[in-house]
Enzyme design. Structure first.
Site: not given
Length: 394
Positions: A94, A352, A382
């Site tokens: 990510c 996202h 994260c």
């Protein structure tokens, strides 16, 4: 480790597409074409001769299908940039495009390159999350986490971000009400920011390619729930029985691209606009891969230590809302001011798009820091496998 910078790393331009909902207006874009759109916009904005771009580094998590074959290079070939511009693709889960930004900053700080574009793209409607794992496994090419060394080190563990989110919520004594209230605030802040036009300068409007509204110019994020309510959020089913995580307090599946142009002083001479910010601290850490999502805590501490600054010196912070427990636990551990956290919403409301999220968040953070006439801002994300990047800009 303290960072010694031979050269400065400036951000001169930053742009993102709107966040497209799953199977929404941006779902039929080819990832390379979407990546090309943000590249072309940076060239136009900066006034640089594209031949003077030394490299393009793109984050992308599921590098399979349309996102395989080096999506950075393919985005260049789909753009107006000349063939002489190279490109490479990064997977730090990510945080992939935040890592791309770090690599770009390190390149210009070293003086080996003067102008580098960092960015990312992920069209999750076309290439679903986990496709690179599932497709490879289905094709008989094995599974990434059943190496003998991993299984002996973490016996009986099935690595999962959902499990990690539940563990984080329990460790920091976060209730379902805490998570849902945070999710509601994300939608409210994003709705307000959109209505006030705060995102207008950072979003590159692009045409819809969905069957329903082909050709319509999309200039706003599609995931914001303007009518979000605590009643609706609290009524959602949890992912696991007796758990806390729901679709409402987790990030949204999203299509999008973003990019940032970074240069040093030599690079500034090739660009027709002034620098907008300086990248002053970089950190990346490894953390518990079972909890998986707690890395932003030590990464942020490390980034602040590099500058001998505290969290109270930051005017703003963006901590990716992969799941509501992540920024809430981070804020508790850092003793952060909640009024400075994700002030225009986050991944719960705005989406996202995996490999694009790092430079997407930094684009938003930069614009908001400018709007508020602030000095310092911190970003952390994260990442799968228990790593995390943190970046401070000035």
């Amino acid at each position: 480790m303290r960072i010694i910078m031979a050269e400065k790393a400036y951000i001169v331009a930053a742009v993102r597409t709107p966040g497209g909902k799953k199977n929404g207006s941006l779902s039929n874009w080819h990832p390379a074409d979407m990546g090309a759109a943000v590249l072309d916009e940076l060239v136009s904005t900066s006034g640089i001769n594209p031949k003077d771009i030394d490299d393009v580094i793109f984050g992308c998590v599921d590098q399979v299908g349309a996102q395989s074959g080096n999506i950075a290079r393919n985005s260049i070939l789909a753009s107006s940039l000349p063939e002489s511009v190279p490109g490479t693709s990064v997977d730090r889960q990510c945080g992939s495009s935040q890592q791309a930004l770090h690599f770009a900053a390190q390149a210009v700080m070293s003086g080996t390159q003067d102008v580098v574009i960092a960015g990312g793209v992920e069209v999750m409607s076309l290439v679903p999350i986990g496709a690179s794992v599932k497709d490879g496994y289905d094709a008989g090419h094995g599974f990434p986490f059943n190496a003998l060394g991993i299984e002996s080190r973490y016996p009986g563990v099935f690595f999962s971000q959902f499990t990690g989110a539940e563990l984080v919520a329990k460790k920091w004594n976060l209730s379902r009400e805490d998570l849902d209230n945070f999710a509601l605030s994300s939608h409210k802040k994003a709705a307000y920011a959109t209505e006030q036009g705060f995102f207008n300068k950072e979003i590159l409007a692009i045409q819809s390619k969905s069957d329903a509204n082909t050709g319509l110019l999309i200039h706003q994020d599609e995931g914001i729930r303007y009518d979000a309510s605590i009643e609706a959020l609290s009524g959602l089913k949890t992912v696991i029985e007796d758990g806390l995580i729901t679709a409402g307090n987790a990030s949204q599946i999203t299509d999008g691209a973003s990019a940032i142009m970074v240069c040093n002083d030599a690079g500034l001479k090739k660009i027709k606009i002034d620098p907008r910010a300086e990248i002053v601290s970089l950190s990346v850490v490894g953390d518990d891969p079972v909890f998986m999502l707690t890395g932003p805590i030590p990464a942020s501490i490390s980034a602040l230590k590099n500058l001998d600054l505290s969290i109270h010196d930051m005017d703003l912070y963006e901590i990716n809302e992969a799941f509501a427990p992540v920024p809430l636990a981070w804020a508790t551990e850092l003793e952060a001011d909640m009024s400075k956290l994700n002030v225009n919403g986050g991944a719960i409301s705005l989406g996202h798009p995996l490999g694009s999220t790092g430079t997407k968040l930094m684009t938003t953070l930069l614009h908001e820091l400018e709007r508020r006439n602030g000095k310092y801002a911190l970003q952390a994300i994260c990442e799968g496998g228990g790593t995390a990047n943190a970046t401070i800009i000035k």
